[in-house]
Motif scaffolding. Sequence first.
Motif, mmCIF file in Angstrom:
data_model
loop_
_atom_site.group_PDB
_atom_site.id
_atom_site.type_symbol
_atom_site.label_atom_id
_atom_site.label_comp_id
_atom_site.label_asym_id
_atom_site.label_seq_id
_atom_site.Cartn_x
_atom_site.Cartn_y
_atom_site.Cartn_z
ATOM 1 N N ARG A 69 -1.652 1.696 -12.522
ATOM 2 C CA ARG A 69 -1.263 0.554 -13.358
ATOM 3 C C ARG A 69 0.186 0.739 -13.801
ATOM 4 N NH1 ARG A 69 -1.347 -1.092 -18.758
ATOM 5 N NH2 ARG A 69 -1.984 -3.275 -19.041
ATOM 6 N N GLY A 70 0.534 1.970 -14.174
ATOM 7 C CA GLY A 70 1.918 2.269 -14.532
ATOM 8 C C GLY A 70 2.852 2.040 -13.362
ATOM 9 N N SER A 83 -1.427 -9.305 -8.262
ATOM 10 C CA SER A 83 -2.851 -9.155 -7.920
ATOM 11 C C SER A 83 -3.298 -7.702 -8.074
ATOM 12 C CB SER A 83 -3.112 -9.627 -6.487
ATOM 13 O OG SER A 83 -2.812 -10.999 -6.368
ATOM 14 N N ALA A 84 -2.425 -6.763 -7.694
ATOM 15 C CA ALA A 84 -2.758 -5.344 -7.866
ATOM 16 C C ALA A 84 -2.929 -5.015 -9.337
ATOM 17 C CB ALA A 84 -1.664 -4.468 -7.244
ATOM 18 N N LEU A 85 -2.036 -5.535 -10.178
ATOM 19 C CA LEU A 85 -2.140 -5.294 -11.622
ATOM 20 C C LEU A 85 -3.462 -5.827 -12.158
ATOM 21 C CD1 LEU A 85 -0.982 -4.325 -14.301
ATOM 22 C CD2 LEU A 85 0.196 -6.541 -14.499
ATOM 23 N N LEU A 111 5.575 -1.291 -20.782
ATOM 24 C CA LEU A 111 4.138 -1.331 -20.491
ATOM 25 C C LEU A 111 3.753 -0.229 -19.510
ATOM 26 C CD1 LEU A 111 3.595 -5.185 -20.214
ATOM 27 C CD2 LEU A 111 2.861 -3.684 -22.082
ATOM 28 N N ALA A 112 4.620 0.020 -18.540
ATOM 29 C CA ALA A 112 4.364 1.099 -17.580
ATOM 30 C C ALA A 112 4.293 2.435 -18.309
ATOM 31 C CB ALA A 112 5.456 1.129 -16.517
ATOM 32 N N GLU A 137 1.346 7.171 -20.362
ATOM 33 C CA GLU A 137 0.973 7.982 -21.524
ATOM 34 C C GLU A 137 -0.534 7.990 -21.739
ATOM 35 O OE1 GLU A 137 3.696 6.637 -24.581
ATOM 36 O OE2 GLU A 137 5.235 8.025 -23.843
ATOM 37 N N GLN A 138 -1.187 6.864 -21.454
ATOM 38 C CA GLN A 138 -2.649 6.850 -21.544
ATOM 39 C C GLN A 138 -3.259 7.779 -20.494
ATOM 40 O OE1 GLN A 138 -4.642 5.765 -23.806
ATOM 41 N NE2 GLN A 138 -6.510 6.311 -22.719
ATOM 42 N N ALA A 139 -2.740 7.755 -19.282
ATOM 43 C CA ALA A 139 -3.221 8.664 -18.238
ATOM 44 C C ALA A 139 -3.056 10.111 -18.685
ATOM 45 C CB ALA A 139 -2.471 8.422 -16.931
ATOM 46 N N LEU A 140 -1.924 10.421 -19.305
ATOM 47 C CA LEU A 140 -1.644 11.805 -19.719
ATOM 48 C C LEU A 140 -2.459 12.218 -20.935
ATOM 49 C CD1 LEU A 140 2.159 11.776 -18.991
ATOM 50 C CD2 LEU A 140 0.389 13.075 -17.760
#
Length: 199
Positions: free
Chosen positions: A75-76, A53-55, A87-88, A93-96
């Motif tokens: 999300r990671g 549910s958090a995801l 996936l994490a 990497e998207q956050a960074l």
Amino acid sequence: VSYWDGKGLVLYEMGRLREAMQAYQEAVNRSPDHAPALYGIGNVLYTQEKYKSALDQYDKVVKSDPHFVKGWDKRGNVLGEMGKFSLALDSYEQALRLDPSYASAWHGKGSVLYQLEHFKEALQAYEQALQLNPKMASVLHNVSLVLMQLHRYPEALDAAESALRLSPNDPDNWQRKAEALRKLRRIKEARVAEAEAVR
């Protein structure tokens, strides 16, 4: 919307999760795509260990606002908890990409790389996190773990001791110290550290 979002955050930080969820839900009722409130709901669910549910909530966050760095980071975290390490890693990497100075995402990336047994890359990610925030005891703890895997025991001991200076009551840090001392054949000191770990 900001009122309910802020109220949710305060309640969440107080550990009043049910009330926090109600406040965040009120914000979402008023503005269904409000990323901070969706993120707050995700945090409540994550704290409750309701990872699927958090995801779903964190997916809504990054869909609503693809530049919401904290959403990609959390999300990671949840994907890592679910064992979905590749996936994490993509989420971190998207956050960074969005914010290369976000220490938490470097920490998360290091943890996922550790789980994937990419120890040298994990160490690099942890070191980047520490450059950005040298007071992260959990990162120093993890640096100690990685250095143990790399058979760099004196450095592992240094990292464990640095973690203990920041968080002296954490038994895991004492355990890391004991493990490093054992590898260095300093058995008497290791026993003292182990005694601290179980206190």
